[in-house]
Write a protein that holds these residues in place. Sequence first.
Motif, PDB file in Angstrom:
ATOM      1  N   MET A  44       0.744  -1.344  -0.059  1.00  0.00           N
ATOM      2  CA  MET A  44       0.126   0.097  -0.176  1.00  0.00           C
ATOM      3  C   MET A  44       0.836   1.320   0.090  1.00  0.00           C
ATOM      4  SD  MET A  44      -3.002   0.848   2.773  1.00  0.00           S
ATOM      5  CE  MET A  44      -3.894  -0.451   2.616  1.00  0.00           C
ATOM      6  N   SER A  45       0.599   2.176  -1.034  1.00  0.00           N
ATOM      7  CA  SER A  45       1.569   3.427  -1.279  1.00  0.00           C
ATOM      8  C   SER A  45       0.946   4.306  -0.114  1.00  0.00           C
ATOM      9  CB  SER A  45       1.341   3.935  -2.407  1.00  0.00           C
ATOM     10  OG  SER A  45      -0.040   4.395  -2.556  1.00  0.00           O
ATOM     11  N   LEU A  46       1.728   5.366   0.215  1.00  0.00           N
ATOM     12  CA  LEU A  46       1.548   6.489   1.125  1.00  0.00           C
ATOM     13  C   LEU A  46       0.382   7.070   0.718  1.00  0.00           C
ATOM     14  CD1 LEU A  46       2.370   8.090   3.541  1.00  0.00           C
ATOM     15  CD2 LEU A  46       3.650   9.229   2.293  1.00  0.00           C
ATOM     16  N   VAL A  51      -5.122   8.938   1.840  1.00  0.00           N
ATOM     17  CA  VAL A  51      -6.709   9.125   1.398  1.00  0.00           C
ATOM     18  C   VAL A  51      -7.531   7.939   2.029  1.00  0.00           C
ATOM     19  CG1 VAL A  51      -8.187   8.522  -0.817  1.00  0.00           C
ATOM     20  CG2 VAL A  51      -6.215   9.875  -1.140  1.00  0.00           C
ATOM     21  N   LEU A  52      -7.253   6.754   2.256  1.00  0.00           N
ATOM     22  CA  LEU A  52      -8.118   5.889   3.181  1.00  0.00           C
ATOM     23  C   LEU A  52      -8.217   6.472   4.501  1.00  0.00           C
ATOM     24  CD1 LEU A  52      -9.415   3.154   2.730  1.00  0.00           C
ATOM     25  CD2 LEU A  52      -7.307   1.938   3.564  1.00  0.00           C
ATOM     26  N   PHE A  53      -7.200   7.155   5.372  1.00  0.00           N
ATOM     27  CA  PHE A  53      -7.162   7.613   6.647  1.00  0.00           C
ATOM     28  C   PHE A  53      -8.232   8.879   6.402  1.00  0.00           C
ATOM     29  CE2 PHE A  53      -6.144  10.840   9.451  1.00  0.00           C
ATOM     30  CZ  PHE A  53      -5.938  10.138  10.886  1.00  0.00           C
ATOM     31  N   THR A  54      -8.238   9.516   5.477  1.00  0.00           N
ATOM     32  CA  THR A  54      -9.119  10.775   5.435  1.00  0.00           C
ATOM     33  C   THR A  54     -10.578  10.288   5.306  1.00  0.00           C
ATOM     34  OG1 THR A  54      -7.363  11.927   4.501  1.00  0.00           O
ATOM     35  CG2 THR A  54      -9.779  12.969   4.347  1.00  0.00           C
ATOM     36  N   LEU A  89      -5.369   0.402   9.964  1.00  0.00           N
ATOM     37  CA  LEU A  89      -4.425   1.282   9.047  1.00  0.00           C
ATOM     38  C   LEU A  89      -3.227   1.728   9.730  1.00  0.00           C
ATOM     39  CD1 LEU A  89      -4.639   2.384   6.244  1.00  0.00           C
ATOM     40  CD2 LEU A  89      -5.663   4.210   7.102  1.00  0.00           C
ATOM     41  N   TYR A  90      -3.455   1.694  11.339  1.00  0.00           N
ATOM     42  CA  TYR A  90      -2.254   2.207  12.109  1.00  0.00           C
ATOM     43  C   TYR A  90      -1.169   1.506  11.803  1.00  0.00           C
ATOM     44  CZ  TYR A  90       0.146   3.695  16.289  1.00  0.00           C
ATOM     45  OH  TYR A  90       1.290   4.248  16.970  1.00  0.00           O
ATOM     46  N   GLY A  91      -1.555  -0.195  11.655  1.00  0.00           N
ATOM     47  CA  GLY A  91      -0.237  -0.951  11.431  1.00  0.00           C
ATOM     48  C   GLY A  91       0.778  -0.592  10.160  1.00  0.00           C
ATOM     49  N   TYR A  92      -0.135   0.145   9.419  1.00  0.00           N
ATOM     50  CA  TYR A  92       0.888   0.682   8.183  1.00  0.00           C
ATOM     51  C   TYR A  92       1.194   2.196   8.648  1.00  0.00           C
ATOM     52  CZ  TYR A  92      -1.548  -2.346   4.983  1.00  0.00           C
ATOM     53  OH  TYR A  92      -2.042  -3.541   4.245  1.00  0.00           O
ATOM     54  N   SER A  93       2.596   2.074   9.125  1.00  0.00           N
ATOM     55  CA  SER A  93       3.067   3.277   9.762  1.00  0.00           C
ATOM     56  C   SER A  93       3.038   4.506   8.808  1.00  0.00           C
ATOM     57  CB  SER A  93       4.298   3.146  10.588  1.00  0.00           C
ATOM     58  OG  SER A  93       5.101   2.527   9.688  1.00  0.00           O
ATOM     59  N   PHE A  94       3.117   5.460   8.967  1.00  0.00           N
ATOM     60  CA  PHE A  94       3.175   6.562   8.075  1.00  0.00           C
ATOM     61  C   PHE A  94       4.453   6.992   8.049  1.00  0.00           C
ATOM     62  CE2 PHE A  94      -1.317   7.100   8.608  1.00  0.00           C
ATOM     63  CZ  PHE A  94      -1.786   6.961   7.166  1.00  0.00           C
TER      64      PHE A  94
END
Length: 94
Positions: A44-46, A51-54, A89-94
Amino acid sequence: MKMGVASVLIGLVGLIVITYFYLQAEESQVDTGEMLHMASVYTMSLPLRVVLFTVEALGVLLGYLAYRSRHIKLGLLGIGLCTLCLILLYGYSF
């Protein structure tokens, strides 16, 4: 009622997208000298994560507004699904 349904749909779509990318993750062994560690590579790209977070945050807001306008079950279900997506989604760290 439309806000509650939209919140639930946003949560379900988000859960499907996150599950798809979790299943696409590749695991590999990384040699750090004396031990081998398992490393997961997520595809998953940044920009997609942002966008998914928003969208999921908007789903939580829509669920809250539906809850406030007397559609309690739909509002809480939407809030719960979108919050679950945000936690995953938090598992995918920004």
